[in-house]
Design a protein around this motif. Structure first.
Motif, mmCIF file in Angstrom:
data_model
loop_
_atom_site.group_PDB
_atom_site.id
_atom_site.type_symbol
_atom_site.label_atom_id
_atom_site.label_comp_id
_atom_site.label_asym_id
_atom_site.label_seq_id
_atom_site.Cartn_x
_atom_site.Cartn_y
_atom_site.Cartn_z
ATOM 1 N N ASP A 11 -0.832 8.827 -3.717
ATOM 2 C CA ASP A 11 -1.953 9.013 -4.639
ATOM 3 C C ASP A 11 -3.068 9.830 -3.990
ATOM 4 O O ASP A 11 -3.690 10.679 -4.638
ATOM 5 C CB ASP A 11 -2.509 7.657 -5.076
ATOM 6 C CG ASP A 11 -1.573 6.910 -6.026
ATOM 7 O OD1 ASP A 11 -0.653 7.536 -6.588
ATOM 8 O OD2 ASP A 11 -1.766 5.693 -6.204
ATOM 9 N N VAL A 21 -8.072 8.202 -9.157
ATOM 10 C CA VAL A 21 -7.560 7.258 -8.167
ATOM 11 C C VAL A 21 -8.662 6.309 -7.714
ATOM 12 O O VAL A 21 -8.440 5.100 -7.560
ATOM 13 C CB VAL A 21 -6.939 8.006 -6.972
ATOM 14 C CG1 VAL A 21 -6.588 7.041 -5.839
ATOM 15 C CG2 VAL A 21 -5.697 8.779 -7.417
ATOM 16 N N HIS A 28 0.812 -1.221 0.000
ATOM 17 C CA HIS A 28 0.000 0.000 0.000
ATOM 18 C C HIS A 28 0.844 1.269 0.000
ATOM 19 O O HIS A 28 0.326 2.356 0.248
ATOM 20 C CB HIS A 28 -0.925 0.001 1.222
ATOM 21 C CG HIS A 28 -1.778 -1.231 1.324
ATOM 22 N ND1 HIS A 28 -2.712 -1.563 0.368
ATOM 23 C CD2 HIS A 28 -1.805 -2.233 2.255
ATOM 24 C CE1 HIS A 28 -3.300 -2.702 0.708
ATOM 25 N NE2 HIS A 28 -2.775 -3.129 1.833
ATOM 26 N N GLU A 79 -8.541 2.285 -8.053
ATOM 27 C CA GLU A 79 -8.722 1.405 -6.898
ATOM 28 C C GLU A 79 -9.844 0.402 -7.163
ATOM 29 O O GLU A 79 -9.758 -0.760 -6.747
ATOM 30 C CB GLU A 79 -9.023 2.238 -5.651
ATOM 31 C CG GLU A 79 -7.813 3.017 -5.145
ATOM 32 C CD GLU A 79 -8.140 3.878 -3.934
ATOM 33 O OE1 GLU A 79 -9.351 4.034 -3.623
ATOM 34 O OE2 GLU A 79 -7.194 4.401 -3.311
ATOM 35 N N GLN A 96 -0.391 4.355 -2.014
ATOM 36 C CA GLN A 96 -1.730 4.899 -1.784
ATOM 37 C C GLN A 96 -1.699 6.274 -1.123
ATOM 38 O O GLN A 96 -2.486 7.154 -1.467
ATOM 39 C CB GLN A 96 -2.561 3.924 -0.954
ATOM 40 C CG GLN A 96 -2.947 2.666 -1.710
ATOM 41 C CD GLN A 96 -3.808 1.740 -0.895
ATOM 42 O OE1 GLN A 96 -4.013 1.917 0.306
ATOM 43 N NE2 GLN A 96 -4.331 0.711 -1.552
ATOM 44 N N GLU A 97 -0.791 6.459 -0.163
ATOM 45 C CA GLU A 97 -0.734 7.753 0.528
ATOM 46 C C GLU A 97 -0.354 8.874 -0.442
ATOM 47 O O GLU A 97 -0.934 9.970 -0.414
ATOM 48 C CB GLU A 97 0.273 7.685 1.674
ATOM 49 C CG GLU A 97 0.337 8.965 2.496
ATOM 50 C CD GLU A 97 1.265 8.839 3.693
ATOM 51 O OE1 GLU A 97 1.618 9.899 4.245
ATOM 52 O OE2 GLU A 97 1.623 7.711 4.077
#
Length: 248
Positions: free
Chosen positions: A113, A123, A107, A127, A110-111
């Motif tokens: 993005d 995004v 992950h 996902e 993800q932060e």
């Protein structure tokens, strides 16, 4: 490998030329051409890519700041490539943006993005495409193979004057060579265009998942339905990369 188990390009694999094709060479993006490659990607990929063009037509274009940060985040992986034309003063012909997914830190992107506020709808769709997918497990015959690091292509752009010459195919072939050399075992990507889908499937990869554009709803509205035709669906395509043979 980083402290968290995330991918770090080995120092034993320096930046180099990965492929020669006609008058072109495909190489790791040199530090002194990062800005040029960044602008190339903005001017070509984000202008033509189906999802981005849909947002732009609906007054939901990404901010320039977020576009540049998105590209910068990928370039920090040191695995993105460019194609240059040696017969034309090393003119930039194409770019492929690459980041790496790591099983020990699945992950970690993800932060970054999530911080791209003008790209949050993109995004969210990406996902949605990832749901139910295991990027690190693949089939080889009757066996299942688990890999630690996966090449995750984030887009490919070719200058308009160089299209139709096989540059996209050369960039993909080169990035697979690079990926194997730096320790990636597979590739898994989200391909939004019928053109990019055809190119990657010619490289021996296989379809892993398909999301018809008219099946994805935003507040009950099929926001991307207008992409069909010519683009009926987004496809997740990937597979194991051929590993080098080692002498016994």
């Amino acid at each position: 490998m980083g402290e968290s188990g995330a991918f770090v390009r080995p120092a034993s694999v320096p930046k180099q030329v990965w492929l020669r094709y006609k008058t072109f060479r495909v190489e790791d993006i040199p530090d002194d051409r990062r800005e040029e490659c960044t602008q190339h990607f903005i001017d070509h990929f984000f202008q033509d890519e189906p999802l981005s063009s849909t947002f732009r037509k609906n007054n939901a274009a990404y901010s320039n700041e977020d576009l540049r940060q998105f590209i910068k985040n990928a370039l920090e992986e040191n695995c993105s490539l460019c194609a240059v034309d040696e017969a034309n003063n090393n003119a930039l012909a194409g770019v492929t943006l690459v980041r790496v997914a790591s099983r020990a830190a699945p992950h970690r992107h993800q932060e970054k993005d999530a911080a791209l506020t003008s790209m949050k709808r993109l995004v969210a769709f990406l996902e949605h495409c990832h749901e139910g997918q295991d990027m690190f497990t693949y089939e080889r015959g009757s066996s299942r193979v688990v890999v630690d690091h996966v090449l995750e292509p984030m887009g490919l752009s070719v200058s308009r004057e160089y299209r139709g010459q096989g540059i996209g195919q050369a960039l993909i072939e080169a990035r697979h060579k690079m990926a194997v050399a730096v320790g990636m075992g597979a590739t898994w990507g989200i391909y939004t265009s019928i053109y990019s889908q055809a190119i990657i499937l010619r490289q021996g990869m296989r379809l892993l998942k398909e999301v018809p554009y008219d099946s994805y709803l935003e507040n009950g509205v099929a926001f991307f339905a207008g992409l069909n035709p010519p683009h009926p669906s987004c496809k997740m395509i990937g597979g194991l990369l051929p590993q080098p043979l080692h002498a016994p």
